[in-house]
Design an enzyme around this catalytic site. Structure first.
Site, mmCIF file in Angstrom:
data_model
loop_
_atom_site.group_PDB
_atom_site.id
_atom_site.type_symbol
_atom_site.label_atom_id
_atom_site.label_comp_id
_atom_site.label_asym_id
_atom_site.label_seq_id
_atom_site.Cartn_x
_atom_site.Cartn_y
_atom_site.Cartn_z
ATOM 1 N N ARG A 15 0.816 -1.217 0.000
ATOM 2 C CA ARG A 15 0.000 0.000 0.000
ATOM 3 C C ARG A 15 0.851 1.270 0.000
ATOM 4 O O ARG A 15 0.376 2.347 -0.292
ATOM 5 C CB ARG A 15 -0.947 -0.014 1.214
ATOM 6 C CG ARG A 15 -2.064 -1.035 1.107
ATOM 7 C CD ARG A 15 -2.794 -1.235 2.433
ATOM 8 N NE ARG A 15 -2.063 -2.099 3.351
ATOM 9 C CZ ARG A 15 -2.484 -2.450 4.568
ATOM 10 N NH1 ARG A 15 -3.637 -1.985 5.016
ATOM 11 N NH2 ARG A 15 -1.753 -3.233 5.339
ATOM 12 N N TYR A 101 4.247 -4.028 16.107
ATOM 13 C CA TYR A 101 4.333 -4.011 14.655
ATOM 14 C C TYR A 101 5.370 -2.964 14.205
ATOM 15 O O TYR A 101 5.406 -1.853 14.736
ATOM 16 C CB TYR A 101 2.964 -3.671 14.042
ATOM 17 C CG TYR A 101 1.922 -4.774 14.203
ATOM 18 C CD1 TYR A 101 2.244 -6.005 14.761
ATOM 19 C CD2 TYR A 101 0.614 -4.581 13.768
ATOM 20 C CE1 TYR A 101 1.298 -7.011 14.896
ATOM 21 C CE2 TYR A 101 -0.340 -5.585 13.904
ATOM 22 C CZ TYR A 101 0.008 -6.795 14.471
ATOM 23 O OH TYR A 101 -0.934 -7.781 14.600
ATOM 24 N N GLY A 138 -8.432 -3.403 12.877
ATOM 25 C CA GLY A 138 -9.217 -4.464 13.510
ATOM 26 C C GLY A 138 -10.122 -3.867 14.583
ATOM 27 O O GLY A 138 -9.686 -3.037 15.378
ATOM 28 N N ASN A 226 0.279 2.601 6.853
ATOM 29 C CA ASN A 226 0.168 1.597 5.781
ATOM 30 C C ASN A 226 0.414 2.196 4.407
ATOM 31 O O ASN A 226 0.865 1.519 3.502
ATOM 32 C CB ASN A 226 -1.212 0.934 5.801
ATOM 33 C CG ASN A 226 -1.388 0.063 7.038
ATOM 34 O OD1 ASN A 226 -0.479 -0.668 7.418
ATOM 35 N ND2 ASN A 226 -2.536 0.163 7.678
ATOM 36 N N TYR A 365 34.189 34.080 -0.476
ATOM 37 C CA TYR A 365 34.391 32.638 -0.412
ATOM 38 C C TYR A 365 35.673 32.381 0.379
ATOM 39 O O TYR A 365 36.761 32.804 -0.013
ATOM 40 C CB TYR A 365 34.516 32.015 -1.806
ATOM 41 C CG TYR A 365 34.915 30.563 -1.726
ATOM 42 C CD1 TYR A 365 34.137 29.651 -1.017
ATOM 43 C CD2 TYR A 365 36.096 30.105 -2.302
ATOM 44 C CE1 TYR A 365 34.515 28.327 -0.895
ATOM 45 C CE2 TYR A 365 36.489 28.770 -2.178
ATOM 46 C CZ TYR A 365 35.690 27.899 -1.461
ATOM 47 O OH TYR A 365 36.068 26.595 -1.322
ATOM 48 N N SER A 404 38.270 44.866 -0.249
ATOM 49 C CA SER A 404 37.207 44.246 -1.034
ATOM 50 C C SER A 404 37.695 43.762 -2.389
ATOM 51 O O SER A 404 38.621 44.324 -2.972
ATOM 52 C CB SER A 404 36.088 45.257 -1.273
ATOM 53 O OG SER A 404 35.446 45.524 -0.060
HETATM 54 C C1 UD1 Z 1 -2.938 -5.100 11.696
HETATM 55 C C2 UD1 Z 1 -3.951 -5.862 12.563
HETATM 56 C C3 UD1 Z 1 -5.135 -4.952 12.870
HETATM 57 C C4 UD1 Z 1 -4.650 -3.702 13.567
HETATM 58 C C5 UD1 Z 1 -3.561 -2.996 12.740
HETATM 59 C C6 UD1 Z 1 -2.958 -1.909 13.571
HETATM 60 C C7 UD1 Z 1 -3.812 -8.235 11.982
HETATM 61 C C8 UD1 Z 1 -4.438 -9.348 11.256
HETATM 62 N N1 UD1 Z 1 -4.393 -7.039 11.852
HETATM 63 O O1 UD1 Z 1 -3.538 -4.814 10.435
HETATM 64 O O2 UD1 Z 1 -6.067 -5.630 13.716
HETATM 65 O O3 UD1 Z 1 -5.739 -2.819 13.784
HETATM 66 O O4 UD1 Z 1 -2.529 -3.906 12.369
HETATM 67 O O5 UD1 Z 1 -2.059 -1.149 12.827
HETATM 68 O O6 UD1 Z 1 -2.823 -8.438 12.656
HETATM 69 N N2 UD1 Z 1 3.665 -8.586 8.871
HETATM 70 C C9 UD1 Z 1 4.554 -9.643 8.869
HETATM 71 N N3 UD1 Z 1 4.227 -10.766 8.206
HETATM 72 C C10 UD1 Z 1 3.040 -10.930 7.578
HETATM 73 C C11 UD1 Z 1 2.137 -9.863 7.583
HETATM 74 C C12 UD1 Z 1 2.482 -8.698 8.249
HETATM 75 O O7 UD1 Z 1 5.638 -9.547 9.452
HETATM 76 O O8 UD1 Z 1 2.821 -12.013 6.995
HETATM 77 C C13 UD1 Z 1 4.035 -7.348 9.600
HETATM 78 C C14 UD1 Z 1 4.080 -6.108 8.733
HETATM 79 O O9 UD1 Z 1 5.396 -5.864 8.269
HETATM 80 C C15 UD1 Z 1 3.622 -5.012 9.692
HETATM 81 C C16 UD1 Z 1 2.775 -5.738 10.711
HETATM 82 O O10 UD1 Z 1 3.058 -7.105 10.577
HETATM 83 O O11 UD1 Z 1 4.723 -4.412 10.354
HETATM 84 C C17 UD1 Z 1 1.293 -5.513 10.516
HETATM 85 O O12 UD1 Z 1 0.916 -5.930 9.216
HETATM 86 P P1 UD1 Z 1 -0.086 -5.086 8.325
HETATM 87 O O13 UD1 Z 1 -0.282 -5.775 7.048
HETATM 88 O O14 UD1 Z 1 0.323 -3.673 8.295
HETATM 89 O O15 UD1 Z 1 -1.428 -5.232 9.194
HETATM 90 P P2 UD1 Z 1 -2.694 -4.266 9.177
HETATM 91 O O16 UD1 Z 1 -3.488 -4.517 7.966
HETATM 92 O O17 UD1 Z 1 -2.265 -2.875 9.423
HETATM 93 CA CA CA Z 2 -0.317 -1.847 9.510
#
Ligand code: UD1
Ligand code: CA
Length: 448
Positions: A15, A101, A138, A226, A365, A404
């Protein structure tokens, strides 16, 4: 209790529409993930586990993490639950596990500590907040008695669930023991066909273990990024937070919406910072400095009472007490100014030392120079430091007066108290107390 902190950083971040992985996108010129690492590594008895995916090498080389960090590879991005599962074998027995995260850089140490203090081996604790725009987040599902029973992702939410404004931050804590039971139970039968970490909340509820919720209300601390729009939003929140923390220490700003901190910045008391100032890298501003509009200061140390006039650039330099720079001056890299030096309008100073109270107030300069104290460098003076092959040095003794529009052709030594006539091209050393004239004599010829 030992604390295992899992930072999820494997997501592709589509995204964001950028070649740079999402967790390396900058906030205040520092990768999102670095902010999270810096905060998490302040927790006592903690070990970091960072889950990375396709860009693992780039990510590992772009951030600084404690040596003890356990880098975990998630080969396929099958969801946040799947990501956490990759760390299970390296979690310590009976530790408190905190999941954060990598795209939520603003979370504070205080909040994480509170979450940990509310976590025991039998519960799960969760950080939530009230989102004015809960899009993409979520939703927290509570029973009529307000007990939390689960989290539903927006993609899977019903129309009425989507109206819920209490949302999941993504940050939660529980015991490693619980995670080892719950994570293998996760299914991917949802709209995204992913293993959601958020489903452990209903696992916990089903086992009738307690779910502790810390709701931070409408605080912006738990917001994530995101896409580029959200990142921009976080950037301004972060900048204002930085400004606020400086205001508490006695710094004054013309407008906290128009200032940028992009590094490790230290600012003394009673400093005034006008609009559109950028402070980048390692910058230290001493007490009572005035930084005017549009100034850019990178990797530099300004001592006390330095005045930077509008639209000046200072980089990799040191500026002594009571000096003044600009307007429209470029100082550095490699400038060392002692006390009370004046570098004025459209003056460039590069790789040079300038002694006490020396002045160069207009259009000059100064390159590869070593200037002693109380020299006057006239308007239009050029230190001719480059002969086409090498850079050469010019030394000027104290109390010299450079008329100067003179060119000082390096290598050159100009002695103390000497004077250079305006418009001279000086190619030979000038000893102390001499007047040097390096120009053709004026002739006044009778007009016809
Ligand atoms: C997630 C939460 C959501 C919450 C939001 C808060 C889940 C299913 N959803 O959604 O409830 O409100 O964050 O910001 O958890 N990542 C991995 N491996 C993966 C997928 C993601 O390491 O397979 C990491 C991403 O790099 C990121 C974090 O997990 O740092 C969150 O993933 P992201 O896809 O941004 O989740 P959201 O859709 O924001
Ligand atoms: Ca996120």
């Amino acid at each position: 209790m030992n604390v295992d902190i899992i930072i999820l950083a494997a997501g592709e971040g589509k995204r964001m529409q950028s070649n740079l992985p999402k967790v390396l996108q900058p906030l205040g010129n520092k990768p999102l993930l670095q902010h999270v690492i810096d905060t998490c590594s302040q927790i006592n008895k903690s070990k970091l586990h960072i889950v990375v995916g396709g860009h693992n090498k780039l990510i590992q080389s772009s951030v600084k993490a404690p040596r003890s960090t356990n880098w975990v590879l998630q080969r396929k991005q099958l969801g946040t639950g799947h990501a956490v599962k990759q760390t299970l074998s390296s979690l310590r027995p009976n530790s408190c596990v905190v999941v954060v995260y990598g795209d939520g850089p603003l979370v504070r140490i205080k909040t994480l500590k509170k979450l940990i203090s509310r976590t025991s081996k039998d519960n799960l604790s969760l950080l939530t907040f009230e989102a004015s725009n809960p899009k993409g987040l979520g939703r927290i599902i509570r029973q009529s008695n307000s007990k939390v029973v689960g989290i539903v992702e927006e993609k899977d939410a019903s129309v009425s669930e989507r109206k819920i404004t209490e949302v999941n931050s993504g940050i939660m804590a529980t015991s490693s023991k619980n995670l080892k039971v719950w994570l293998p139970q996760l299914k991917n039968n949802n709209a995204a066909k992913e293993y959601y970490l958020t489903d452990v909340v209903s696992c916990c509820h089903n086992e009738e273990k307690s779910i502790t919720v810390i709701n931070l209300g409408n605080s912006e601390e738990l917001l994530g990024a995101n896409d580029a729009q959200e990142l921009q939003n976080l950037e301004r929140i972060y900048q204002k937070e930085m400004a606020k923390s400086f205001i508490e220490k006695g710094v004054k700003f013309a407008d906290v919406n128009r200032v940028d901190f992009r590094g490790e910045i230290v600012i003394g008391k009673n400093v005034f910072i006008d609009i559109n100032v950028v402070l980048q890298g390692n910058v230290s501003l001493g007490n009572d400095c005035i930084i005017s509009a549009g100034a850019v200061i990178k990797d530099s140390k300004l001592n006390k009472k330095v005045k930077v006039e509008p639209y000046s650039v200072i980089e990799n330099s040191q500026i002594g007490d009571n000096s003044s720079i600009g307007p429209f001056a470029h100082v550095g890299p490699g400038a060392e100014l002692e006390q009370g030096v004046e570098v004025g309008n459209f003056v460039e100073v590069k790789r040079s030392k300038i002694g006490k109270k020396t002045k160069a107030k207009h259009l000059a300069y100064i390159g590869d120079g070593a200037l002693e104290a109380e020299i006057n460098v006239g308007a239009g003076t050029i230190f001719v430091n480059y002969d086409g092959k090498n850079k050469n040095k010019t030394k000027v003794g104290s109390n010299a007066f450079i008329g100067s529009n003179s060119s000082l052709v390096a290598p050159l030594i100009i002695g103390k108290n000497s004077m250079i006539g305006a418009g001279s091209v000086i190619t030979k050393n000038v000893s102390e107390n001499k007047l040097a004239l390096g120009r053709s004599k004026q002739k006044n010829i009778k007009k016809r």
